[in-house]
Design a protein around this motif. Structure first.
Motif, PDB file in Angstrom:
ATOM      1  N   ALA A 199       0.838  -1.205   0.000  1.00 32.26           N
ATOM      2  CA  ALA A 199       0.000   0.000   0.000  1.00 32.26           C
ATOM      3  C   ALA A 199       0.871   1.251   0.000  1.00 32.26           C
ATOM      4  O   ALA A 199       1.985   1.248   0.537  1.00 32.26           O
ATOM      5  CB  ALA A 199      -0.918   0.005   1.220  1.00 32.26           C
ATOM      6  N   LEU A 200       0.368   2.319  -0.605  1.00 32.02           N
ATOM      7  CA  LEU A 200       1.137   3.559  -0.734  1.00 32.02           C
ATOM      8  C   LEU A 200       1.362   4.244   0.605  1.00 32.02           C
ATOM      9  O   LEU A 200       2.484   4.623   0.935  1.00 32.02           O
ATOM     10  CB  LEU A 200       0.413   4.512  -1.691  1.00 32.02           C
ATOM     11  CG  LEU A 200       1.004   5.918  -1.824  1.00 32.02           C
ATOM     12  CD1 LEU A 200       2.416   5.852  -2.384  1.00 32.02           C
ATOM     13  CD2 LEU A 200       0.112   6.794  -2.701  1.00 32.02           C
ATOM     14  N   HIS A 201       0.310   4.462   1.374  1.00 33.28           N
ATOM     15  CA  HIS A 201       0.429   5.291   2.578  1.00 33.28           C
ATOM     16  C   HIS A 201       0.843   4.501   3.815  1.00 33.28           C
ATOM     17  O   HIS A 201       1.703   4.941   4.575  1.00 33.28           O
ATOM     18  CB  HIS A 201      -0.878   6.038   2.822  1.00 33.28           C
ATOM     19  CG  HIS A 201      -1.192   7.027   1.754  1.00 33.28           C
ATOM     20  ND1 HIS A 201      -0.366   8.091   1.469  1.00 33.28           N
ATOM     21  CD2 HIS A 201      -2.223   7.103   0.872  1.00 33.28           C
ATOM     22  CE1 HIS A 201      -0.873   8.788   0.476  1.00 33.28           C
ATOM     23  NE2 HIS A 201      -1.997   8.210   0.096  1.00 33.28           N
ATOM     24  N   SER A 202       0.267   3.326   4.032  1.00 37.00           N
ATOM     25  CA  SER A 202       0.612   2.544   5.225  1.00 37.00           C
ATOM     26  C   SER A 202       1.913   1.774   5.039  1.00 37.00           C
ATOM     27  O   SER A 202       2.601   1.455   6.012  1.00 37.00           O
ATOM     28  CB  SER A 202      -0.511   1.557   5.548  1.00 37.00           C
ATOM     29  OG  SER A 202      -0.593   0.546   4.557  1.00 37.00           O
ATOM     30  N   GLY A 203       2.252   1.444   3.806  1.00 40.20           N
ATOM     31  CA  GLY A 203       3.430   0.629   3.533  1.00 40.20           C
ATOM     32  C   GLY A 203       3.209  -0.847   3.791  1.00 40.20           C
ATOM     33  O   GLY A 203       4.109  -1.667   3.595  1.00 40.20           O
ATOM     34  N   LYS A 204       1.997  -1.222   4.216  1.00 36.44           N
ATOM     35  CA  LYS A 204       1.691  -2.618   4.514  1.00 36.44           C
ATOM     36  C   LYS A 204       1.276  -3.369   3.252  1.00 36.44           C
ATOM     37  O   LYS A 204       0.826  -2.766   2.278  1.00 36.44           O
ATOM     38  CB  LYS A 204       0.562  -2.707   5.551  1.00 36.44           C
ATOM     39  CG  LYS A 204       0.915  -2.144   6.913  1.00 36.44           C
ATOM     40  CD  LYS A 204      -0.256  -2.292   7.872  1.00 36.44           C
ATOM     41  CE  LYS A 204       0.080  -1.760   9.266  1.00 36.44           C
ATOM     42  NZ  LYS A 204      -1.062  -1.910  10.210  1.00 36.44           N
ATOM     43  N   LEU A 263      -4.956  12.864   0.529  1.00 35.25           N
ATOM     44  CA  LEU A 263      -4.289  12.236  -0.611  1.00 35.25           C
ATOM     45  C   LEU A 263      -4.858  10.896  -1.049  1.00 35.25           C
ATOM     46  O   LEU A 263      -4.214  10.157  -1.796  1.00 35.25           O
ATOM     47  CB  LEU A 263      -2.790  12.074  -0.333  1.00 35.25           C
ATOM     48  CG  LEU A 263      -2.025  13.365  -0.009  1.00 35.25           C
ATOM     49  CD1 LEU A 263      -0.571  13.052   0.235  1.00 35.25           C
ATOM     50  CD2 LEU A 263      -2.176  14.367  -1.130  1.00 35.25           C
ATOM     51  N   CYS A 264      -6.070  10.556  -0.623  1.00 31.02           N
ATOM     52  CA  CYS A 264      -6.706   9.333  -1.100  1.00 31.02           C
ATOM     53  C   CYS A 264      -8.183   9.376  -0.737  1.00 31.02           C
ATOM     54  O   CYS A 264      -8.631  10.267  -0.014  1.00 31.02           O
ATOM     55  CB  CYS A 264      -6.056   8.079  -0.505  1.00 31.02           C
ATOM     56  SG  CYS A 264      -6.332   7.846   1.276  1.00 31.02           S
ATOM     57  N   ARG A 290       5.740  12.530   4.619  1.00 28.75           N
ATOM     58  CA  ARG A 290       6.183  11.430   5.478  1.00 28.75           C
ATOM     59  C   ARG A 290       6.042  11.787   6.955  1.00 28.75           C
ATOM     60  O   ARG A 290       5.686  10.945   7.782  1.00 28.75           O
ATOM     61  CB  ARG A 290       7.633  11.057   5.144  1.00 28.75           C
ATOM     62  CG  ARG A 290       7.737  10.266   3.847  1.00 28.75           C
ATOM     63  CD  ARG A 290       9.131   9.809   3.550  1.00 28.75           C
ATOM     64  NE  ARG A 290       9.136   8.909   2.402  1.00 28.75           N
ATOM     65  CZ  ARG A 290      10.155   8.731   1.597  1.00 28.75           C
ATOM     66  NH1 ARG A 290      11.280   9.393   1.809  1.00 28.75           N
ATOM     67  NH2 ARG A 290      10.089   7.887   0.584  1.00 28.75           N
ATOM     68  N   GLU A 291       6.314  13.034   7.290  1.00 30.13           N
ATOM     69  CA  GLU A 291       6.141  13.483   8.674  1.00 30.13           C
ATOM     70  C   GLU A 291       4.680  13.435   9.099  1.00 30.13           C
ATOM     71  O   GLU A 291       4.371  13.284  10.278  1.00 30.13           O
ATOM     72  CB  GLU A 291       6.689  14.905   8.829  1.00 30.13           C
ATOM     73  CG  GLU A 291       8.213  14.991   8.776  1.00 30.13           C
ATOM     74  CD  GLU A 291       8.713  16.418   8.797  1.00 30.13           C
ATOM     75  OE1 GLU A 291       7.872  17.340   8.765  1.00 30.13           O
ATOM     76  OE2 GLU A 291       9.951  16.618   8.834  1.00 30.13           O
ATOM     77  N   ALA A 292       3.766  13.545   8.120  1.00 29.78           N
ATOM     78  CA  ALA A 292       2.334  13.460   8.399  1.00 29.78           C
ATOM     79  C   ALA A 292       1.837  12.012   8.440  1.00 29.78           C
ATOM     80  O   ALA A 292       0.640  11.768   8.576  1.00 29.78           O
ATOM     81  CB  ALA A 292       1.552  14.245   7.342  1.00 29.78           C
ATOM     82  N   GLY A 293       2.751  11.062   8.304  1.00 29.03           N
ATOM     83  CA  GLY A 293       2.381   9.652   8.371  1.00 29.03           C
ATOM     84  C   GLY A 293       1.881   9.083   7.059  1.00 29.03           C
ATOM     85  O   GLY A 293       1.282   8.002   7.038  1.00 29.03           O
TER      86      GLY A 293
END
Length: 338
Positions: A64-69, A105-106, A257-260
């Motif tokens: 996944a783009l945002h979680s990285g999972k 962003l999504c 990235r600082e915003a998670g």
């Protein structure tokens, strides 16, 4: 953008520049309030086509783009009238604007305290390919996660289209073998939403068309772009829109990235542009790939208008300028028929 209103129709033709968005917003407001017709702004009309579903199941897995999972998605055929919906932790979440939640962003769905994020590329492919009824099983890498994110793949909808085309599409039927005609929303009056100089509007039209503009004056390699697209034939989406990848500005990466966000982001799943140095991972698939990707997002977000296996993307001329997921979904709410 040149706008030529007439007494019976409105025609919007796109040129290269859009230096006066405030004028365009004013004109949209005027045309919306000036309409004297007593007909509803949006009506649901027969499409002349039958509802469809997948010819078989297909399963994919990715980061996944945002979680990285890593998450796993299985697309499963559904009966006519079922529509598109997600299944997560044995709960069903319709791919409907009713459950759309504002998120950075999504586009995110929220129901029963369960979240499904970054749904727009998958839904864009399903909508554009005519998969009206589909069960979307999704699993996170941890069984106790209360939110899950759809895989990003290369940042486009290309892999989703290939998965759909690989398994095929068929006419959907109910439990007794009956099919059902697909209904589609038709826009009868201008409908719009805006914030500052950003807007997205839907104008009455004889066919579906999407015109999109973006403007990044601080990033010369992107700059101001306009692109207008309509589904001329069956493969139009697969060739013209689906391959376009999500993009970002390099100088904003650290802040995101600082915003998670974008924990799973890389040069393999997005095109990145630097204000000083231009595109960092060329070549682009299209000169205006960034603008085309916005159209991909619009199709996915407006697919949330769909109910009961009917069409989501309306018969209208959709015009967007500097719009994002929040404005897209706001317009979807205005286009939804109760």
């Amino acid at each position: 953008v040149n706008i030529n209103p007439t007494s019976k129709s409105m025609r919007l033709s796109v040129t290269v520049k859009a230096n006066k968005p405030s004028f365009l917003i004013s004109w949209i407001r005027f045309s919306s309030t000036a309409s004297s017709s007593s007909s509803p702004a949006v009506s649901l009309n027969p499409s002349g086509r039958l509802q469809q579903t997948l010819a078989g199941s297909v399963e994919v897995k990715g980061k996944a783009l945002h979680s990285g999972k890593v998450s796993k998605v299985k697309l499963i055929p559904e009966i006519t009238g079922a529509g598109r919906y997600f299944e997560f932790r044995s709960k069903f979440i319709p791919a409907s604007i009713e459950f759309a939640q504002e998120s950075p962003l999504c586009t995110t769905l929220l129901k029963d305290e369960l979240k499904i994020r970054t749904i727009e590329h998958l839904l864009s492919a399903l909508e554009a390919k005519g998969v009206d009824n589909c069960r979307i099983q999704i699993e996170s890498e941890r069984s106790d996660d209360r939110e899950v994110e759809v895989p990003i793949f290369d940042g486009s909808a290309k892999e989703w289209v290939e998965a759909i085309e690989g398994v095929g599409i068929k006419v959907a039927q109910n439990h007794v073998g009956e099919s059902m005609e697909k209904m589609v929303a038709h826009v009868n009056k201008p409908v719009y939403v805006c914030k500052y100089d950003s807007f997205v509007a839907a104008f009455p039209a004889l066919e579906t068309r999407i015109t999109c503009g973006i403007d990044f004056p601080q990033v010369p390699a992107i700059g101001c772009q306009w692109f207008s697209w309509r589904p001329v034939h069956e493969s139009s989406f697969a060739k013209d829109i689906a391959p376009s990848r999500t993009f970002c500005v390099y100088e904003e990466v650290e802040r995101m990235r600082e915003a998670g966000l974008i924990k799973g982001g890389s040069l393999d799943n997005a095109i990145v542009c630097s204000a000083k140095h231009g595109w960092m991972n060329p070549p682009l698939r299209f000169d205006n790939e960034a603008c085309r990707h916005k159209i991909l997002d619009i199709i996915g977000d407006l697919s949330l208008v769909a109910q009961g296996g009917n069409g989501g993307l309306p018969v209208a001329h959709i015009v967007a300028y500097k719009a994002g997921h929040t404005l897209h979904t706001d317009l979807a709410r205005h286009l939804t028929i109760d």
